[in-house]
Design an enzyme around this catalytic site. Structure first.
Site, mmCIF file in Angstrom:
data_model
loop_
_atom_site.group_PDB
_atom_site.id
_atom_site.type_symbol
_atom_site.label_atom_id
_atom_site.label_comp_id
_atom_site.label_asym_id
_atom_site.label_seq_id
_atom_site.Cartn_x
_atom_site.Cartn_y
_atom_site.Cartn_z
ATOM 1 N N GLY A 686 1.894 5.654 8.334
ATOM 2 C CA GLY A 686 3.263 5.576 7.872
ATOM 3 C C GLY A 686 3.686 6.833 7.169
ATOM 4 O O GLY A 686 2.972 7.852 7.162
ATOM 5 N N GLY A 689 1.102 7.492 4.164
ATOM 6 C CA GLY A 689 -0.331 7.630 4.349
ATOM 7 C C GLY A 689 -0.852 6.775 5.475
ATOM 8 O O GLY A 689 -0.098 6.188 6.242
ATOM 9 N N VAL A 691 -3.303 3.529 6.909
ATOM 10 C CA VAL A 691 -3.728 2.186 6.521
ATOM 11 C C VAL A 691 -4.977 1.840 7.315
ATOM 12 O O VAL A 691 -5.031 2.017 8.535
ATOM 13 C CB VAL A 691 -2.622 1.147 6.798
ATOM 14 N N LYS A 705 -4.530 1.212 1.912
ATOM 15 C CA LYS A 705 -3.619 2.330 2.170
ATOM 16 C C LYS A 705 -4.066 3.531 1.354
ATOM 17 O O LYS A 705 -4.169 3.462 0.135
ATOM 18 C CB LYS A 705 -2.179 1.962 1.825
ATOM 19 N N ASP A 814 13.500 0.731 1.490
ATOM 20 C CA ASP A 814 13.003 1.047 2.835
ATOM 21 C C ASP A 814 12.748 -0.250 3.602
ATOM 22 O O ASP A 814 11.700 -0.425 4.215
ATOM 23 C CB ASP A 814 11.726 1.890 2.751
#
Length: 977
Positions: A686, A689, A691, A705, A814
């Protein structure tokens, strides 16, 4: 009275005779069909033969040869008894809701030539026994939930011509054995969950192959040269993969090819320069969104192409003049390449050109005069180049034009009168050029115009009164010009107007009476003109006005008290001739810069006490000394606080170097988590970073994450996040938010770790991944309507908690389908709080230094004002609702300049509901229910924040809608992907 013994004894015999008679009336194949328990209207034992039944076709001997039950609302297990029909050669059960695994016994249908089970909910592995069907030519399993690998036994098919496996959950790699099916003509395996792997070179043995579709298959490495031997191939689609290296020059040996789709890979190097003349059938070539360099081959442009897409590469040099030779060219997209030179002067002269997009190409010269010679041009996109000259008269008369974007060039001269009034144009952007002259009254003919942006030019004269007849106009941006005269009174007729910017002109007169009729107006900017007279009191009645700038004019009189009714993000009335007191609401520091340069205006109540000149001077001196002392004291306090906070932060950072914080009782340690951070365990990437999926020693599964040291633009998800230096640390934001939240629809944060440069977040693992992946990257047929609605309600409840029940409230910033995760029962949970913001201001607004969010989800006012509140989240959630209804992503090339919300609105108006609803849903049972959710999505995505409902209201509407969910036999998925 009971019947006589003789009657009683004959009654069972009579009934038995009747049933036997009906059974004898229907032949054996009809009985086999009834035994399958398929609820098809019209299937009845009263017939002698099933040949006239719905979906049944018989051969000339009266035996069932074909069974087509597509879209018959069937569910349950595969009706294996159909395999007892001895002459059944064609079986189609597509577009139903069969939800079992496909039994290996399907191989008992020995005479099948065509088997179509597409668009169902079949799950589990694909039976390897299918290859035992000796006569099978067409196998279509696309749009299901099949998992596992493609059986290697498929290589033993004897007569197979079509193999369609697209949109499933197939894993592993593409078996090389498929190269043994030499009879194959169509191979469609796009959009599955294959492991990253190269294209098997053995596919080059498929000498009869005509179509190869392997988009979204995680293909890596170079394009095998063996594919260039497929002399019958006419459609090659390898888009949306990870292919790299050069496009081999041998590709020009595909002499039957008509369409080549290689976009969104990592191809690099030069395009082949020679051999293109052999591809006489090539009509579409798309190698956009790669890393190609060098020049565009002139031989490629000499082909009779219909579409050439090479945008977002590193191509240089000139656009070949030969592209203008094609008699079929209707689409040319070269945007975002460092090209040079001019557009071919004969472009459009010989072809029905519809779309031309050369944005950010550094092109020079004039606009070719023949672009609309064949009367087909719809989109002319020339943004941010160095074009000069005037608009050709032939282009100005192009009545097919719909989108015109010429901003950021050096175009000059007068805009032709006809150009202003083009009847089909809905977007006209001419700003940042050198245009001059007047706006023609013929603009009244532009009846579809919704956005007119002509700022930063040299337009002069008065705005024509005819502009008030443009009923569809949403934005009028004409600032930084030389317009004069008065604002036409007819402008108050623009009831859809959202933005009006006439700033930095030479406009005089007063603000038009009746401006309160612009009930949709969100931004009013009339700054830096010569406006005079009072500020109309009716401005305070504009219900959604958010931005008001009337500065640097000659406005006089008092500030209307009604302006206090507005909920403004910006107010600027400075540098006018205003007098009197400011209304009480504006006496706070928040408006300290809003009234500068008005000598007769008093902030708060004005004092008029008398006194001698000497006493007034002495009083002024004392006040000045006192003010200076207070200022020095405050500066000292501020410096002390800053140093104290820095010292505290340094201590905090040192203490957090190896800090492990848990929010629940855990059964694992930091060292066990660290051992799982391997590339093989990555399940997602993402904007903040990677996952990882971590399987722990106690059998528990968690998601980890690992945050980047800096933020970046995630090109795969179109996310934009704030820099960790500019707007806070994403790690701290997520810990602060998730660490204290307990709600069933918000992902649980187990613990966090900050060890030096490594920052980890460990949270619950949700096996069904993200909603975005299921809708747009996998077999969305898994998501029937009840499941989609349940996801919508769950996500709404999570957001409602953040907005209304969390103390203090939290704005996510977001919200998108990729940040809605699904558990094993498809329960939805809000995730990824890396850019979340705790709302601390009293009015619920927080000012951001940059935009956070993802393209297609960002609310219009957020992008412009950088002010965020819960209304921004509600807009984003509305986009998610539209995704659930339409099955489409938030941005798509098909939408043109629109996003999903804009596309849905325009399509609803022109074509109706059926054209926007995901065809996989099947509207027979849920049509009204889907339409009502669509209405909620449109309400949430209103351009005006004030008209969007609160999340609490959205939850109430969804709960009311849940109560009227139609009964259905459609299954709700209960398995994990």
């Amino acid at each position: 009275m009971p019947p006589s013994p003789s009657v009683s004894s004959f009654l069972p015999l009579f009934l038995l005779f009747s049933i036997t008679h009906l059974s004898l009336a229907l032949n054996q194949e009809g009985l086999l069909l009834l035994r399958a328990n398929l609820p098809i209207p019209g299937w009845s034992a009263a017939a002698a033969t099933p040949c006239n039944w719905t979906g049944v076709a018989c051969n000339r001997w009266g035996s069932v040869a074909s069974l087509s039950l597509s879209g018959a609302s069937l569910s349950g297990a595969f009706p294996i008894s159909l395999c007892d029909l001895p002459y059944l050669s064609n079986l189609s059960l597509s577009n139903n809701s069969f939800n079992s695994s496909l039994p290996a016994a399907v191989s008992a249908c020995r005479n099948l030539v065509s088997l179509d089970l597409s668009q169902n909910l079949f799950q589990g592995p694909i039976p390897a026994t299918l290859s035992d069907l000796p006569f099978l030519r067409h196998l279509n399993l696309e749009g299901n939930s099949f998992s596992g690998q493609i059986p290697p036994s498929f290589g033993s098919f004897r007569q197979l011509e079509t193999l369609m496996l697209t949109e499933n959950y197939l894993q592993g790699t593409i078996p090389a054995a498929l190269g043994n099916i030499t009879t194959l003509k169509r191979l469609f395996i796009a959009y599955n969950h294959f492991s990253p792997s190269p294209i098997p070179p053995e596919l080059g043995n498929l000498t009869n192959l005509e179509e190869l579709w392997m988009s979204g298959c995680s293909l890596t490495g170079p394009l095998p040269l063996s594919l260039c031997r497929l002399q019958r191939l006419w459609n090659l689609d390898l888009s949306n993969n990870l292919l790299s290296g050069p496009i081999p020059s041998q590709i020009v040996e595909l002499t039957s090819i008509e369409q080549i789709e290689l976009f969104n890979n990592s191809f690099s190097g030069l395009l082949p320069q020679l051999g293109w003349p052999h591809l006489t059938r090539l009509r579409r070539f798309d190698a956009s969104m790669n890393k190609l360099s060098g020049i565009i081959p002139s031989q490629l442009c000499e082909l009779p192409l219909e579409s050439l897409n090479l945008f977002e590469n590193n191509l240089e040099g000139l656009i070949p003049e030969s592209i203008a030779i094609s008699e079929n060219l209707n689409e040319l997209k070269l945007f975002r390449n460092p090209l040079s030179g001019m557009l071919p002067r004969d472009l459009g002269k010989n072809s029905p050109l519809q779309i031309l997009d050369v944005t950010h190409c550094n092109l020079t010269g004039g606009i070719p005069e023949f672009l609309c010679s064949n009367g087909a041009l719809e989109a002319l996109i020339l943004v941010d180049n160095v074009f000069s000259g005037s608009i050709p008269a032939s282009v100005a008369k192009c009545k097919t034009l719909q989108r015109v974007r010429m901003k950021g060039n050096r175009l000059y001269g007068e805009v032709p009168d006809e150009f202003w009034g083009l009847p089909n144009v809905y977007l006209l952007e001419l700003h940042d050029n050198l245009f001059s002259g007047v706006m023609s009254p013929l603009i009244a003919g532009a009846t579809n115009l919704s956005k007119l942006s002509i700022s930063s030019n040299r337009f002069s004269g008065s705005l024509p009164r005819e502009i008030g007849s443009l009923d569809a106009l949403i934005e009028l941006s004409a600032g930084d010009n030389e317009f004069s005269g008065e604002i036409p009174s007819s402008i108050v007729n623009l009831r859809q107007l959202w933005r009006l910017d006439l700033s930095n002109n030479d406009i005089s007169g007063g603000i038009p009476i009746g401006i309160h009729d612009l009930v949709q107006l969100n931004e009013l900017n009339l700054a830096q003109n010569r406006l005079s007279g009072p500020i109309p009191d009716e401005i305070g009645n504009l219900p959604v006005l958010n931005y008001l700038d009337l500065s640097h004019n000659r406005l006089s009189g008092a500030i209307p008290p009604s302006l206090q009714n507005l909920k403004l993000n910006k107010l600027n009335l400075s540098s006018n001739l205003l007098t009197g007191n400011t209304p009480p609401l504006f006496a706070s520091d928040a408006y300290s810069d809003s009234f500068l340069g008005n000598p007769g205006l008093c902030i708060g109540a004005c004092s008029h006490r008398g006194g001698s000149g000497r006493s007034r001077v002495f009083s002024w001196l004392l006040r000045s000394i006192f003010a200076a002392a207070v200022l020095i004291f405050l500066v000292g306090v501020v410096c002390f606080v800053i140093k104290y906070r820095k010292l505290g932060q340094m201590k905090k950072n040192r203490a957090a170097v190896t800090k492990w914080t848990s929010f629940y009782k855990l059964g694992f340690s930091e060292s066990e988590i660290s051992g799982c951070l391997k590339e093989a365990n990555v399940i997602g990437r993402g904007a903040s970073g990677k996952v990882y999926k971590a399987v722990l020693s106690n059998g528990e599964i968690v998601a980890v994450k690992k945050l980047h040291n800096r933020a970046f633009r995630d090109t795969s998800s179109n996310a934009i996040i704030t820099s960790l230096d500019s707007d806070g640390d994403g790690f701290e934001a997520e810990v602060e938010t998730l660490g204290r939240i307990r709600h069933k629809n918000i992902v649980r944060l187990w613990c966090c770790c900050s060890a030096g440069g490594c920052k980890l977040l460990v949270y619950e693992y949700l096996p069904n991944g993200s909603l975005g992946d299921l809708l747009h990257k996998a077999a969305k047929s898994l998501l029937d309507w009840p499941t989609r609605f349940k996801i919508a309600l769950d996500a709404a409840e999570g957001l409602s908690y953040l907005h209304h029940d969390s103390v203090p409230p939290v704005v996510h910033r977001d919200v998108k389908s990729n940040n809605i995760l699904l558990d094993k029962d498809f329960g939805a949970k809000i995730a990824d709080f890396g850019v979340a913001k705790v709302v601390k201001s009293k009015n619920g607004l927080e000012s951001m230094s940059v935009i956070a969010g993802s393209y297609g989800y960002i609310a219009p006012e957020y992008a412009y004002t950088l002010r965020v509140n819960e209304k921004s989240d509600i807009y984003s959630f509305g986009v998610v609702l539209l995704e659930l209804v339409t099955g489409r992503p938030p941005i798509d090339p098909e939408f043109g300049e629109k996003d999903l919300a804009g596309w849905v609105r325009s399509t609803l108006e022109s074509q109706g509901t059926s054209e926007v609803v995901d065809p996989k849903l099947g509207l027979m049972t849920f049509e009204e229910h889907v339409s009502r959710l669509l209405d909620i999505g449109l309400l949430c995505t209103s351009n005006l924040p004030i008209t969007r409902p609160s999340m609490r209201r959205v939850v109430n509407m969804l709960q009311e809608l849940s109560a009227v969910m139609p009964n259905s036999q459609e299954k709700k998925p209960r398995h994990s992907i």
